[in-house]
Design a protein around this motif. Structure first.
Motif, PDB file in Angstrom:
ATOM      1  N   CYS A  29      36.182  49.285  41.862  1.00 28.75           N
ATOM      2  CA  CYS A  29      35.761  48.100  41.117  1.00 28.75           C
ATOM      3  C   CYS A  29      36.973  47.235  40.789  1.00 28.75           C
ATOM      4  O   CYS A  29      38.110  47.689  40.828  1.00 28.75           O
ATOM      5  N   ILE A  30      36.698  45.999  40.478  1.00 27.76           N
ATOM      6  CA  ILE A  30      37.749  45.033  40.156  1.00 27.76           C
ATOM      7  C   ILE A  30      38.530  45.478  38.925  1.00 27.76           C
ATOM      8  O   ILE A  30      39.737  45.303  38.847  1.00 27.76           O
ATOM      9  N   GLN A  31      37.828  46.094  37.987  1.00 26.13           N
ATOM     10  CA  GLN A  31      38.465  46.531  36.743  1.00 26.13           C
ATOM     11  C   GLN A  31      39.573  47.556  37.014  1.00 26.13           C
ATOM     12  O   GLN A  31      40.647  47.495  36.403  1.00 26.13           O
ATOM     13  N   ASP A  32      39.362  48.487  37.927  1.00 27.43           N
ATOM     14  CA  ASP A  32      40.380  49.487  38.262  1.00 27.43           C
ATOM     15  C   ASP A  32      41.624  48.823  38.858  1.00 27.43           C
ATOM     16  O   ASP A  32      42.752  49.163  38.507  1.00 27.43           O
ATOM     17  N   ALA A  33      41.417  47.888  39.761  1.00 31.95           N
ATOM     18  CA  ALA A  33      42.541  47.173  40.378  1.00 31.95           C
ATOM     19  C   ALA A  33      43.289  46.359  39.333  1.00 31.95           C
ATOM     20  O   ALA A  33      44.525  46.320  39.328  1.00 31.95           O
ATOM     21  N   SER A  34      42.552  45.750  38.442  1.00 29.61           N
ATOM     22  CA  SER A  34      43.142  44.932  37.385  1.00 29.61           C
ATOM     23  C   SER A  34      44.048  45.771  36.490  1.00 29.61           C
ATOM     24  O   SER A  34      45.158  45.352  36.151  1.00 29.61           O
ATOM     25  N   LYS A  35      43.594  46.952  36.127  1.00 30.54           N
ATOM     26  CA  LYS A  35      44.380  47.826  35.256  1.00 30.54           C
ATOM     27  C   LYS A  35      45.633  48.340  35.955  1.00 30.54           C
ATOM     28  O   LYS A  35      46.706  48.392  35.367  1.00 30.54           O
ATOM     29  N   LYS A  36      45.510  48.731  37.217  1.00 34.97           N
ATOM     30  CA  LYS A  36      46.659  49.308  37.922  1.00 34.97           C
ATOM     31  C   LYS A  36      47.789  48.306  38.110  1.00 34.97           C
ATOM     32  O   LYS A  36      48.950  48.625  37.912  1.00 34.97           O
ATOM     33  N   TYR A  37      47.456  47.074  38.495  1.00 34.46           N
ATOM     34  CA  TYR A  37      48.483  46.088  38.792  1.00 34.46           C
ATOM     35  C   TYR A  37      48.686  45.051  37.689  1.00 34.46           C
ATOM     36  O   TYR A  37      49.436  44.106  37.862  1.00 34.46           O
ATOM     37  N   ASN A  38      48.001  45.248  36.550  1.00 34.12           N
ATOM     38  CA  ASN A  38      48.129  44.339  35.409  1.00 34.12           C
ATOM     39  C   ASN A  38      47.874  42.884  35.812  1.00 34.12           C
ATOM     40  O   ASN A  38      48.664  41.988  35.552  1.00 34.12           O
ATOM     41  N   VAL A  39      46.763  42.699  36.505  1.00 30.32           N
ATOM     42  CA  VAL A  39      46.332  41.383  36.984  1.00 30.32           C
ATOM     43  C   VAL A  39      44.968  41.105  36.359  1.00 30.32           C
ATOM     44  O   VAL A  39      44.169  42.026  36.202  1.00 30.32           O
TER      45      VAL A  39
END
Length: 69
Positions: A29-39
């Protein structure tokens, strides 16, 4: 805010899987990617839609995202 199918549509949008083209990683999900790369989630979504070329940075590389359907 709860009129019609708004909440359902928003939750589906956040659950789409995305792929970072630079690293090759696929996120559920987008939320996981957002958390990992702080985007921001909005930035990733706009990149997937073609509204922006990239969202976030990793070292000197700009992160490019696409939906991983």
């Amino acid at each position: 805010m709860n009129y019609g199918t708004r909440n359902e549509r928003v939750s589906k949008k956040l659950k789409k899987s995305v792929k970072c083209i630079i690293t090759g990683e696929i996120f559920e999900c987008i939320q996981d990617a957002s958390k990992k790369y702080n985007v921001s989630q909005t930035g990733i979504t706009q990149c997937c839609r073609g509204q922006h070329k990239s969202a976030g940075k990793l070292d000197e590389n700009k992160l490019i995202w696409q939906y991983a359907s």
